[in-house]
Design an enzyme around this catalytic site. Structure first.
Site: not given
Lengths: 437, 437
Positions: A195, A210
């Site tokens: 990004e 996660k």
């Protein structure tokens, strides 16, 4: 006549579009295998026109799109709501509304599940609906379901995952081409693998979410983002990677979950692993989760961790599982699996081997004074490599020490003393080492 | 009060003992996760005394053992029968009896499922019981469940598996230590990695059974052992492995399932794969299944393919799935998933690249005459390596040709003509090559 199950997608970004594409493109196998007709009945999207164009591209009606959450939830025949808006604000409100309306949820939202997982799962159970989130960890790799069902008979000794594609791409390029971090990052951004604000990936925060989810499932006790120790890869240099290579290691950003004496540790940081470890061969943007179970032994699950279709594959898998529960009348049975309330370890209690690379004075007695600092703090040295180098005028040497396993608290004390020792000009980097089978 | 589910094990050999051990040792996590009490209530074993001793070793009552199938099946509270007798005779009869008595079945029996799978699954459906067989393929790797549920949204482009530990151990040793086949086999037998009669493993027949099962599941159409093309590893020499290494390949025994134009191919044979392919790093007795799905992309599932506890892990996973179906009243819902009836391709229709190593006369014009044979049969050559070698008195050369993708029928015709060509002294080996991403 097979039963029709109505699907609604909230958010027609990359992943939502991927899921819609699969439902449409692979309708044949889905209807054969589920004996249901999985029909997309509504799409919620603020950018209505773009969404309408996208739906038409895959042969679906533009009329499915609405930008009104109530209209969306009131769609006739809507059974399952797929949430791919992302974030923890609007997505949370909308999921709560959908649950209250008796809709089952399939989400890819790791941010939400890592922070509000318990609350949302409990809400689903109360309403007698399903909430599934396979796509929230490692895209197309079915690690959540595997931990919950197939490997259910195991105590998990450890779970180590490469669960962020951006950082794995950067580390792979740095290893194979000896390029510096900044240069690889720029190229990753140019290629769309990173990004424009890469903090969440590079800093380890994406992986941390996660790990919180995986640890919660593996140890049946809630671990949230705040419980995860996080270090990113931004301090890894070409020198670290060269040193790792010499020692027979590669550097990977790993998410690690372990349990010891009823206490859980969950952490994300760069790790040196041996080049023949199965995770060492996981390159580029691929993800993999390495699970060590007390009875199954070492297993690894490898695949694409992101992307419209891989993530869509996990979403469609969840949709089919919910469809099965609808057909069999089993909705709302599998709620939150955090039945226990275990302690969370903090950094000082972790046990690791450490690689430490530092600049030291090149004079007699220096190595002995450094070894003394380690020894006095209970840090046992496994190997030492010293090389002369030129730094300004003074005689200096680069010293690499790899320790045996030690409690992190002890190591940090030694580190503090090294930093204030006159013999040490500076500590370049410290990286944990995982090299035991 | 949680519900008690009664388990009976038929056959207390290695795997049966492994499953019993897990049920006993990991009772804590099993009861937390399933909310059931999974209780071993009966063991059927001809060698009663040994079985009794084994049960006592893990804290279970010797009184559970019987050598009478009727007494076993009449045990009060028996819900799930685990079949780990093996073979296709007694095991089949006993499973049929158990199904007729309304018991659900968990089996590790690949021989039985690869031949009589359809018949047994249909019998289970008729009786309204479950029949699960995760442990029959690749031990602890949950590949059957993953294909049936998590990856349900995929058309499978191909499935390639290292599903036999013995042959993978042998090929790994041959690659890393340049030892000859016979010597490694002898050592594998000494270490217990290979049977005294190794035909089923070495000849590819064990892998073939697993491929039949995987292909049936992936393509929703019955593939039996007879449908699988099989070649073993007994003709692989140190020279082949050296040649593969030079070309950037390793040799693995792969079970391959593919579908093309509605026709299925299922085969087992040695394959050259690039050293950076994820399967290339699967060494020793480890198994792995590489699945290429149209939406999930490339995935791989890695772990132990055999052994008491890894296989037991899969059995216990299946037991818990059946327990869930008992609790929810869903027994007998997931029967045979072969809903279609697809054609099976035969060898001539397979498409592969081929590596062919032969001894040729070292004289002008030989290469051209060989190239002509390939060309006339529509076999396009990708690369050629010719090396002089001494063979008896005459000038001879070793010629290695790698072809482009070609229909196997065409290649076999070229091979036949090469064999009768005067320029070719002999064909040493032919090995298929899979090197496309």
């Amino acid at each position: 006549m097979s039963q029709t199950i109505g699907i609604g997608i909230m958010g027609l970004g990359t992943v939502g579009y991927g899921a819609a594409t699969i439902l449409q493109r692979n309708r044949d196998v889905l209807s054969i295998r589920t004996k249901c007709d999985l029909e997309l009945v509504a799409v919620l999207e603020r950018e209505k026109e773009t969404a309408q164009k996208h739906l038409e591209e895959i042969g679906l009606s533009a009329g499915l799109v609405t930008d009104d959450i109530d209209a969306f939830l009131n769609t006739e025949g809507l059974d399952i709501v797929v949430e791919v808006i992302g974030g923890t604000t609007v997505a949370k409100t909308f999921i709560e509304k959908a649950i209250a309306k008796g809709k089952s949820i399939v989400t890819a939202n790791k941010d939400l599940m890592a922070i509000h997982g318990k609350e949302l799962l409990n809400a689903a159970t109360e309403q007698g609906v399903d909430l599934r989130f396979e796509a929230s960890v490692a895209g197309g790799i079915p690690i959540i379901d595997v931990l919950k069902t197939d490997l259910i008979g195991n105590h998990f000794d450890s779970i180590m995952g490469i669960v962020n594609g951006t950082t794995n791409y950067i580390l792979t390029r740095m290893y194979h081409e000896s390029i510096d971090f900044d240069d690889v990052l720029k190229e990753a951004q140019r290629l769309g693998y990173a990004e424009s604000d890469p903090t969440a990936d590079i800093g380890g925060w994406d992986a941390a979410r996660k790990v919180a989810i995986l640890a919660s499932i593996a140890y049946n006790s809630r671990v949230t983002l705040d419980d995860v120790y996080v270090e990113g890869i931004d301090k890894i240099t070409a020198e670290d990677i060269a040193a790792a290579r010499k020692l027979g290691y590669v550097i990977k950003l790993l998410g690690i979950a372990k349990e010891d004496n009823g206490a859980i540790e969950a952490r994300v940081h760069p790790v040196m692993i041996p080049t023949d470890h199965p995770l060492a061969a996981v390159n580029d943007t691929f993800n993999a989760v390495f699970v060590d179970g007390d009875v199954v032994g070492q297993t690894m699950f490898y695949g694409r961790g992101a992307g419209d279709l891989p993530t869509g594959s996990a979403i469609v898998g969840d949709i089919c599982a919910v469809a099965r529960d609808i057909v069999f009348g089993d909705l709302g049975q599998q709620g939150c699996t955090c039945y226990l309330n275990k302690a969370i370890k903090t950094q000082n209690d972790y046990v690791s081997k450490f690689f430490i690379r530092m600049q030291v004075e090149d004079s007699p007695g220096v190595l002995s004074s450094i070894a003394k600092i380690f020894g006095e703090n209970g840090v046992s040295i496994a190997s030492v490599v010293q090389e002369r180098c030129k730094r300004g005028g003074a005689a200096a040497a680069s010293l690499i020490v790899v320790t045996h396993k030690v409690q992190e608290g002890k190591f940090l004390k030694a580190k503090q003393q090294l930093e204030s020792s006159e013999a040490v000009h500076g500590i370049d980097n410290i990286i944990r080492v995982e090299d035991e089978a």
